[in-house]
Design an enzyme around this catalytic site. Structure first.
Site, PDB file in Angstrom:
ATOM      1  CB  SER A   7      23.190  -2.406 -29.205  1.00 54.33           C
ATOM      2  OG  SER A   7      24.042  -3.336 -29.835  1.00 54.33           O
ATOM      3  CG  HIS A  32      26.611  -0.057 -27.522  1.00 51.87           C
ATOM      4  ND1 HIS A  32      27.481   0.386 -26.542  1.00 51.87           N
ATOM      5  CD2 HIS A  32      26.712  -1.406 -27.518  1.00 51.87           C
ATOM      6  CE1 HIS A  32      28.066  -0.663 -25.978  1.00 51.87           C
ATOM      7  NE2 HIS A  32      27.626  -1.768 -26.561  1.00 51.87           N
ATOM      8  CG  ASP A  34      27.689  -4.463 -29.138  1.00 46.44           C
ATOM      9  OD1 ASP A  34      28.299  -4.172 -28.095  1.00 46.44           O
ATOM     10  OD2 ASP A  34      26.452  -4.416 -29.245  1.00 46.44           O
ATOM     11  CG  MET A  36      30.980  -9.300 -30.476  1.00 46.43           C
ATOM     12  SD  MET A  36      29.504 -10.322 -30.459  1.00 46.43           S
ATOM     13  CE  MET A  36      28.368  -9.230 -29.602  1.00 46.43           C
ATOM     14  CG  HIS A  65      31.055  -3.175 -25.810  1.00 48.91           C
ATOM     15  ND1 HIS A  65      29.931  -3.931 -25.502  1.00 48.91           N
ATOM     16  CD2 HIS A  65      32.037  -3.633 -24.988  1.00 48.91           C
ATOM     17  CE1 HIS A  65      30.227  -4.798 -24.565  1.00 48.91           C
ATOM     18  NE2 HIS A  65      31.497  -4.646 -24.228  1.00 48.91           N
ATOM     19  CG  MET A  67      32.487  -7.332 -26.214  1.00 45.39           C
ATOM     20  SD  MET A  67      30.785  -7.808 -26.581  1.00 45.39           S
ATOM     21  CE  MET A  67      30.390  -6.552 -27.798  1.00 45.39           C
ATOM     22  CG  MET A 138      29.489  -6.487 -20.104  1.00 47.32           C
ATOM     23  SD  MET A 138      28.826  -5.633 -21.542  1.00 47.32           S
ATOM     24  CE  MET A 138      27.671  -6.837 -22.210  1.00 47.32           C
ATOM     25  CG  ASP A 176      25.887  -3.566 -23.652  1.00 46.09           C
ATOM     26  OD1 ASP A 176      24.805  -3.834 -24.210  1.00 46.09           O
ATOM     27  OD2 ASP A 176      26.999  -3.722 -24.196  1.00 46.09           O
TER      28      ASP A 176
HETATM   29  C1  DX5 Z   1      26.209  -8.028 -25.983  1.00 48.44           C
HETATM   30  C2  DX5 Z   1      26.398  -6.644 -26.535  1.00 48.44           C
HETATM   31  C3  DX5 Z   1      25.219  -5.778 -26.354  1.00 48.44           C
HETATM   32  C4  DX5 Z   1      23.990  -6.234 -27.098  1.00 48.44           C
HETATM   33  C5  DX5 Z   1      22.778  -5.749 -26.361  1.00 48.44           C
HETATM   34  O1  DX5 Z   1      27.410  -8.717 -26.036  1.00 48.44           O
HETATM   35  O2  DX5 Z   1      27.487  -6.017 -25.906  1.00 48.44           O
HETATM   36  O3  DX5 Z   1      25.510  -4.439 -26.684  1.00 48.44           O
HETATM   37  O4  DX5 Z   1      23.940  -5.770 -28.418  1.00 48.44           O
HETATM   38  O5  DX5 Z   1      21.639  -6.288 -26.945  1.00 48.44           O
HETATM   39  P1  DX5 Z   1      20.256  -6.360 -26.171  1.00 48.44           P
HETATM   40  O6  DX5 Z   1      19.890  -4.969 -25.805  1.00 48.44           O
HETATM   41  O7  DX5 Z   1      19.339  -6.965 -27.203  1.00 48.44           O
HETATM   42  O8  DX5 Z   1      20.452  -7.238 -24.985  1.00 48.44           O
HETATM   43 ZN    ZN Z   2      27.745  -3.833 -26.156  1.00 49.05          ZN
END
Ligand code: DX5
Ligand code: ZN
Length: 217
Positions: A7, A32, A34, A36, A65, A67, A138, A176
């Site tokens: 990620s 990956h 992310d 947000m 991903h 969010m 998740m 994840d």
């Molecule tokens: C959390 C993200 C994850 C995050 C995982 O909201 O969706 O992808 O980056 O990070 P680790 O592996 O450090 O938990």
């Molecule tokens: Zn993620």
């Protein structure tokens, strides 16, 4: 085949292209990404322009991903920016709008997935089975990297693996959050085949070893 998806959230953002090349040469096949929005989750990360730059610097498979609330507003742009797979949360809009959003991703020739938060039951993915290539379970509350793995989510992974096997569905199962060399074997045993790992890869002193151990080799 097990895929490891580092990620990017845990990378050094000032050195993104070097960080990406480093995890690729460490053996990762997916990246990956992310996204947000500060609304669906209480944090803001990166968006479309950064993804465009990431796409130019790597041929790794890019797993976005989202969010974000009402992802239908942006899915086409994420496809155009270079995502190979777009994940939307089942909690992020109505079933009708999400099916429409997934349809746009498919029209764009990309893969699509649905994601479930820890408190959402696995049955929430049922309305989308005919459209999706992946389900993301998740294993932390979305919003932040570096959180503690929620082992109780493995029941959900097991139930989904059973469903996919029973119905002979070619759908990948991704986990994840908090995945590292200790928790990855638990995920694989439960039936996951794509393992997202942020801190466990980017913060490891030996990233090649981290990827190898997470994959279970
Ligand atoms: C959390 C993200 C994850 C995050 C995982 O909201 O969706 O992808 O980056 O990070 P680790 O592996 O450090 O938990
Ligand atoms: Zn993620």
């Amino acid at each position: 085949m097990i895929r490891v998806a580092p990620s990017l959230l845990a990378a050094d953002f000032a050195r993104l292209s070097e960080e990406i090349e480093d995890v690729r040469s460490a053996g990762a096949e997916w990246l990956h990404y992310d996204v947000m929005d500060g609304h669906f989750v209480p944090n803001i990360s990166m968006g479309i322009p950064v993804l465009e730059s990431v796409r130019k610097t790597t041929d790794l498979f890019l797993d976005a991903h989202l969010m974000i609330t009402e992802p239908i507003r942006y899915v086409r742009q994420f496809c155009d920016a270079g995502a190979d797979l777009v994940n939307v949360h089942v909690e992020a809009d109505t079933e009708e709008k999400l099916r429409e959003a997934l349809g746009i991703v498919k029209q764009e020739g990309k893969l699509c997935g649905v994601t479930v938060k820890p408190k959402t039951p696995w049955e929430a993915v049922l309305p989308y089975l005919d459209q999706i290539d992946l389900v993301l379970v998740m294993t932390v509350e979305p919003g932040f990297g570096g959180q503690h793995f929620m082992a109780e989510q493995m029941d959900k992974v097991r139930a989904l693996r059973r469903l996919f096997d029973d119905r002979n569905l070619d759908i990948r199962l991704e986990v994840d959050g908090g995945v590292d060399r200790n928790t990855a074997p638990v995920c694989i045993e439960a039936g996951a085949d794509v393992l997202v790992a942020g801190s466990a890869v980017f913060r490891a002193s030996d990233r090649r070893e981290a990827v190898r151990l997470i994959r279970g080799q």
